[in-house]
Design a protein around this motif. Structure first.
Motif, PDB file in Angstrom:
ATOM      1  N   ASP A   1      -6.830   2.655  -8.282  1.00 33.64           N
ATOM      2  CA  ASP A   1      -7.120   3.708  -7.287  1.00 33.64           C
ATOM      3  C   ASP A   1      -5.804   4.319  -6.814  1.00 33.64           C
TER       4      ASP A   1
ATOM      5  N   GLU B   1       1.110   5.786  -0.578  1.00 32.24           N
ATOM      6  CA  GLU B   1       0.489   7.137  -0.829  1.00 32.24           C
ATOM      7  C   GLU B   1       1.055   7.820  -2.312  1.00 32.24           C
TER       8      GLU B   1
ATOM      9  N   THR C   1       0.820  -1.270   0.049  1.00 28.07           N
ATOM     10  CA  THR C   1      -0.107   0.130  -0.117  1.00 28.07           C
ATOM     11  C   THR C   1       0.934   1.324  -0.147  1.00 28.07           C
TER      12      THR C   1
ATOM     13  N   ASP D   1      -3.476   3.360  -4.715  1.00 28.13           N
ATOM     14  CA  ASP D   1      -3.072   3.236  -3.582  1.00 28.13           C
ATOM     15  C   ASP D   1      -2.280   2.085  -3.244  1.00 28.13           C
TER      16      ASP D   1
END
Length: 196
Positions: free
Chosen positions: A142, A109, A107, A144
């Protein structure tokens, strides 16, 4: 050897179509057993089948059991080659072997930074590691998550990369771009192909 089988229709289209269900059942059986990797019609008529890594006797038996071959509906032309490169996730062995597939999910950012850092670690592995068969880096729609799908000849060779300090440094650089990362190794336990 991988075999590319080119089928040429010997009978009119209505005869081909009349026996299509039998041929599709045969294709599905062998695809589910890992013997057939790809198959489909050619735009100009006929069809193509790409097999897994099969020996001479197995590919001959495969052809002989096709209903289209048995009924004289299609002839087969074969081109064989030794597969040295395959896209990650493509398993060319018809029978289970020691190969493993790595799925590493991170994961993040900042997906572009994570992909760049992971690519550096994977490029190092590609240049130095025995048993590495290839990798595909995927970014979640997405933005992410980043996934590394990689293929290895066996688990022992995969685990050996962690003894390489240069790889470890690059992997740590990658880990710093993530909010979390976890990998698992997998082996094929069953193949199920589309029923169409």
């Amino acid at each position: 050897m991988i075999h590319v089988l080119t089928l040429t229709y010997l009978k009119p289209r209505d005869v081909v179509t009349a026996h299509l269900a039998e041929h599709k059942a045969w294709l599905r059986e062998h695809a589910d057993q890992g013997r057939i990797l790809l198959s489909g019609p050619r735009p100009d008529g006929g069809a193509v089948i790409v097999t897994a890594d099969l020996d001479e006797a197995t590919v001959r038996d495969l052809i002989e059991t096709d209903p289209w071959h048995r009924l004289g509906i299609a002839s087969y032309e074969r081109t064989s080659f030794e597969a040295r490169t395959a896209s990650p996730g493509v398993i060319t062995a018809a029978e289970p072997d020691d190969s493993v597939v790595l799925i590493n999910v991170a994961t993040t950012e900042d997906a572009p930074a994570t992909v760049d850092a992971l690519a550096e670690a994977v490029r190092h592995v590609a240049a130095t590691a025995d048993g590495f068969r290839g990798s595909r880096l995927l970014t979640g729609v997405d933005g992410d998550a980043v996934v590394n799908l990689a293929s290895w000849s066996d688990e022992k060779r995969f685990r050996a990369i962690f003894d390489d300090p240069e790889f470890t440094r690059r992997y740590e650089d990658f880990a710093r771009t993530t909010t979390g990362a976890k990998y698992r190794l997998y082996r094929t336990s069953r193949v199920i192909t589309p029923n169409r």
